[in-house]
Design a protein around this motif. Structure first.
Motif, PDB file in Angstrom:
ATOM      1  N   ASP A 248       0.846  -1.400   0.167  1.00 19.28           N
ATOM      2  CA  ASP A 248      -0.011  -0.103   0.054  1.00 19.28           C
ATOM      3  C   ASP A 248       0.758   1.150   0.030  1.00 19.28           C
ATOM      4  N   GLU A 250       0.830   3.649   1.741  1.00 22.65           N
ATOM      5  CA  GLU A 250       1.153   4.092   3.169  1.00 22.65           C
ATOM      6  C   GLU A 250       2.508   3.108   3.877  1.00 22.65           C
ATOM      7  N   ASP A 251       2.624   1.967   3.162  1.00 25.18           N
ATOM      8  CA  ASP A 251       3.844   1.116   3.391  1.00 25.18           C
ATOM      9  C   ASP A 251       5.075   1.852   2.877  1.00 25.18           C
ATOM     10  N   GLY A 293      -7.159  -7.565  -5.067  1.00 25.01           N
ATOM     11  CA  GLY A 293      -5.840  -6.914  -5.541  1.00 25.01           C
ATOM     12  C   GLY A 293      -4.707  -8.164  -5.446  1.00 25.01           C
TER      13      GLY A 293
END
Length: 330
Positions: A248, A250-251, A293
């Protein structure tokens, strides 16, 4: 069911033989010749000449489909819903024997093997290696390539029983199946399943990132490491082709690799290691059994010691190598 974390750990501890070079496939996934390879070690033992167990042939074999009543029926009955897989080339299942004991099997196809001595026994025409120090927790392998240090391996945990005997019986059936039209993974257009991970990154880019010549070590049929110098010294570049959920945003931080590919670069720093992983989803492979996904992923990671490498530099180097991988898979 076999614990997934335990399977992961076990894969890193399957130390039955010595490290060598990289995949010897003659072409990459797009039909072009592989890029110039880096230095590798080689075994003095004559290479195994068996087309059924060459790296390219084993990459597409589905180990979960090999864990069936035909393979494991001599030990007992498969436990319903116990089949567990982490990634390509690895699968586990539980079996209940006649006395009610649980036997845990993990099968790895094309996994690294570290040989201490040359094998003296054979199983179905292939060199046999058995780690029987603890018969209740036994590792049993057939070597498929001395040059690449690869094997087909069963890890068997059989409390109160003979894991080596159970493993040998199961491995015999698996090797017979591999020699006779083994089950295959279902492939989709654009899949990286058949790609040799040791051939997709540019040698010059790898050695620029390392700051010196590189030494290749095959971890399995889908993961390749490039160490610094002529041994296993940091820094290290790792190229992995796997399945799972993409990272993601945010990773980490998004980065443009060109060719329409946006990856996520993620840094990790602790007291002993600095690393940066650049990952992206190559193709999406929707499945009712997996989260939205889900797909096939590519990862390029560089790691080193804090005294020699900082996180920002690690990411710059990983991105540079990853940019050479993208066109190889196009």
């Amino acid at each position: 069911m076999i614990n997934e974390n335990r399977m992961m750990l076990a894969a890193g501890v399957a130390v039955l033989a010595l490290i060598a070079g990289c995949g010897n496939d003659s072409t990459s996934s797009n039909g072009s010749s592989p890029k110039e390879t880096t230095e590798t070690s080689s075994s003095a033992t004559p290479e195994i000449k068996d087309p059924a167990v060459e790296a390219a042939a084993l990459r597409t074999v589905d180990p979960c489909a090999l864990l069936n009543e035909t393979t494991l029926g001599d030990t007992g009955t498969l436990v319903p819903d116990s089949l567990s897989t982490l990634d390509w080339g690895e699968c586990g299942v539980d079996v209940t024997d006649a006395s009610g004991k649980t036997v845990e099997f993990v099968l790895r196809v094309g996994d690294q093997i570290i040989l201490v001595d040359d094998p003296t026994e054979e199983l179905e025409g292939l060199p046999l290696v058995v780690d029987d120090e603890d018969k209740e927790s036994c590792w049993i392998s057939v070597v498929t390539s001395y040059e690449l240090s690869l094997a087909i391996t069963f890890q068997v945990d059989y409390v109160g029983g003979d894991g080596c005997a159970a493993g040998k019986a199961a491995l015999t059936k698996v090797v017979q199946a591999v020699h006779n039209n083994p089950p295959q993974y279902q492939q989709v257009p654009g899949s990286v399943l058949t790609v040799d991970p040791c051939t997709v990154a540019d040698k010059e880019a790898i050695e620029t990132a390392l700051g010196q010549k590189s030494f290749m070590e095959v971890k399995n049929l889908h993961v390749c490491d490039f160490w610094s110098g002529d041994g296993t010294n940091y820094p290290l570049v790792s190229v992995s082709l796997l399945k799972g959920l993409p990272p993601d945003a945010e990773d980490g931080e998004p980065v443009d690799l060109g060719g329409g590919v946006t990856a996520i670069q993620a840094k990790e720093v602790d007291s002993s290691t600095v690393s940066c992983d650049v990952s992206w989803r190559e193709i999406e492979t929707p499945s009712e059994d997996e989260a939205p996904g889900w797909g096939e992923l590519v990862s390029v990671e560089i790691s080193g010691e804090p005294a020699d490498l900082d996180a920002a530099t690690a990411c710059d180097k990983a991105v540079a190598v990853a940019k050479t991988v993208v066109p190889s898979l196009g």
